[in-house]
Design an enzyme around this catalytic site. Sequence first.
Site, mmCIF file in Angstrom:
data_model
loop_
_atom_site.group_PDB
_atom_site.id
_atom_site.type_symbol
_atom_site.label_atom_id
_atom_site.label_comp_id
_atom_site.label_asym_id
_atom_site.label_seq_id
_atom_site.Cartn_x
_atom_site.Cartn_y
_atom_site.Cartn_z
ATOM 1 N N ASP A 337 -3.972 0.594 6.568
ATOM 2 C CA ASP A 337 -2.780 0.255 7.327
ATOM 3 C C ASP A 337 -1.527 0.728 6.579
ATOM 4 O OD1 ASP A 337 -0.736 -1.684 8.801
ATOM 5 O OD2 ASP A 337 -2.590 -1.772 9.942
ATOM 6 N N ASP A 338 -0.449 0.021 6.674
ATOM 7 C CA ASP A 338 0.868 0.424 6.176
ATOM 8 C C ASP A 338 0.844 0.716 4.671
ATOM 9 O OD1 ASP A 338 3.592 0.884 6.130
ATOM 10 O OD2 ASP A 338 4.110 -1.009 7.108
ATOM 11 N N ARG A 414 14.840 -5.198 11.800
ATOM 12 C CA ARG A 414 13.592 -5.064 11.045
ATOM 13 C C ARG A 414 13.713 -3.995 9.950
ATOM 14 N NH1 ARG A 414 8.836 -7.128 12.822
ATOM 15 N NH2 ARG A 414 7.779 -5.381 11.837
ATOM 16 N N ASP A 449 1.972 2.417 15.813
ATOM 17 C CA ASP A 449 2.761 1.200 15.965
ATOM 18 C C ASP A 449 4.170 1.510 16.471
ATOM 19 O OD1 ASP A 449 3.216 -1.530 15.856
ATOM 20 O OD2 ASP A 449 2.488 -1.743 13.803
ATOM 21 N N ASP A 517 -0.464 -9.567 17.079
ATOM 22 C CA ASP A 517 -0.489 -9.740 15.626
ATOM 23 C C ASP A 517 -1.059 -11.100 15.235
ATOM 24 O OD1 ASP A 517 0.496 -7.278 14.957
ATOM 25 O OD2 ASP A 517 2.560 -7.933 14.629
#
Length: 696
Positions: A337-338, A414, A449, A517
């Site tokens: 992931d990230d 964000r 995303d 999420d």
Amino acid sequence: MIEVGGDGRIWLLSGPTSSYALMLSERDELLHLHWGPRIALADAEALAVQPEPAASGFESPLDGREEYPVEGGARFVRPALAVRTPQVRGTEWRFAQAAQDDGVLKLGFTDDVHGLRITLRYAMRGDVVERDAELVHEGKGPAVEILRADSAAWTLPERDAWRLTQLHGRWAAESRVERVPLAYGEHVIGSRRGHTGHQYLPWVALDADGAGEEHGEVYSCALGWSGAWRIAVQKLPGGLVQLTGGTGHDDSGQVLLEPGHTWRTPVFAGLWSDGGFGGVSRAWHAYQLEHVIPDADRVRPVLFNSWEATGFDISAPQQLELARHAAEMGVELFVVDDAWFGARVSDRAGLGDWTPNPDRFPGGLKPLADEVHALGMQFGIWVEPEMVNADSDLYRSHPDWVQHHPGRTRTEFRNQLVLNLAREDVQEYLWEQLHTLLSSAPIDYVKWDFNRCFTDAGWPGEAYPQKLWNEHVHAFYRLLDRLRATHPGVAFESCSGGGGRIDLGVLSRTDQVWTSDNTDPLDRLDIQHGFTHVHPARVMAAWVTDSPNVQLNGRVSSLRFRFVSAMAGVLGVGGDLAEWTRQERDEARSWVSLYKEIRDTVQLGELHRLRAPRGGLSAVQYVRGDELVVLAWLQAQRYGEPVARVRLHGIAADASYELLGTDEVYRGSVLLHHGLRTGLKGDFDAGVYRFRRVRP
């Protein structure tokens, strides 16, 4: 099937169980005739000669009866089409022609003042009616501003009272069902956020006679668009109900249509069912599996995603350790992931720089991907291409590439900004970055995303900046289409802070979606219950994560409850496997093995919601051929009372069904009318029940 009658002025589209009919009046008014159970052409012709409603002088006889109401003339409903030039506003059209092409009915109209040709399209896919509209500027000027161009207007039959069902929510609480009486006036849902949004799915359902899960008439519509959108449900003064829907949340303008140019709306699909909300759901699922989702007949693999295990603190050795644990459990796809790219050590930096971090992945992604493949798994990564951090090489080089208004503060919501994907140079940059990335290593899967809504949707220097709202989405579609065509072996998942970009438009280009999420297994039951009202289990990704739940609420739940909750869709694992005990990993391996045995039935079978998750026992059933799977969950057992039986649906009363793993055989009539005893007890218990039809 499309039939034509009434001297070429009546059209009837029919599917297996339903029909849709419309007519052109002597005054070239396109009027609705029928939407509901299947009828013959003679029935449509009989409807066409019924007397028109009497006009009061204060209400329009057209309102609530037109297929596509335009702005102008004796109309007071919300128009599906509103256009203007500097000289004149509104539409006054005349019928031009009707044509059929590959199962699509095309009805063409012209507005000579604007030089517009307007084509309304209809297609029957099973029992789903697909509708959209196309506008072509055939004149020589001036440009026509499209303030509003909905995909369709839907007319419901006259009933005493209607009830509206929608799916609402927020981040981590998506797709919750709300059902309310429809009041007079307009009920509007939509998104002004630049993406589909967590707040509403672009889907509604209406029933008038108290439909239940498995009985009653239900009408339902879903929009295939991944940007800002609006669906308006109007209950008119006389009681008629009409729905309109399309791109854009308001009427501030969508495109300046120049001579010789074309504008086409997304599909707004609708269906009727007399099988209740479950019947509507199964019709939507069948439609998407047949006509929308790529490679829908191929089941999705069990995946592991590293996000909840590692967050931003990742490295190649750490990811490899997780991959080894995942492979031992039977996982088939490992996803980093990230934080694998750029200077991404937090959410404040790195977005836009899509090259591996040399400190964390010294050899790039290929060595890790090769190791993952050697373990027998596919390899995937996370990206968020439409966003950029101010602390990135991309932003330092091209600060003008983000959406912004001159003289206004750029909102770092964000800690990130939105790239103006409507710009061709931005599109080309992202293509080069992503194409190079997918060519640099054996990558099988991309989690795409979109974590940030539009806030400063400006385009300095552009004469018609508001077009970016739609052009961003079209550019996103083109980029996905181009990547899929060039890298056909790569699967894509749509994610948007969880379930913020889920719709028929994005599902036509992706293989699955990240539902939410929120990975708490109890919350997920309610989210998944709502999600399946429109979308199939085949695309509904769900993870098993750690207990206590670290993402949201700290709830403690058993591995059994977490797995059975996630097995209702596309199973994934997202916990920190390095911290799981050997016993937990062994148990997880057995659940993964069981899921693979039932996966075809769960992902591709007909889904029946047997009991809603309302605090006690809930259950879902899947049927595919002779195979039958029931998943059941008990949130809490109160007062020591016996747990209710679960009555099954969609099986043959005169057949017998073997409960696999036991020597028990049940008659279908018993399961239908009396139900199955699950044996669940206490709090947070769950079970999987596999049946096979016994053939004589």
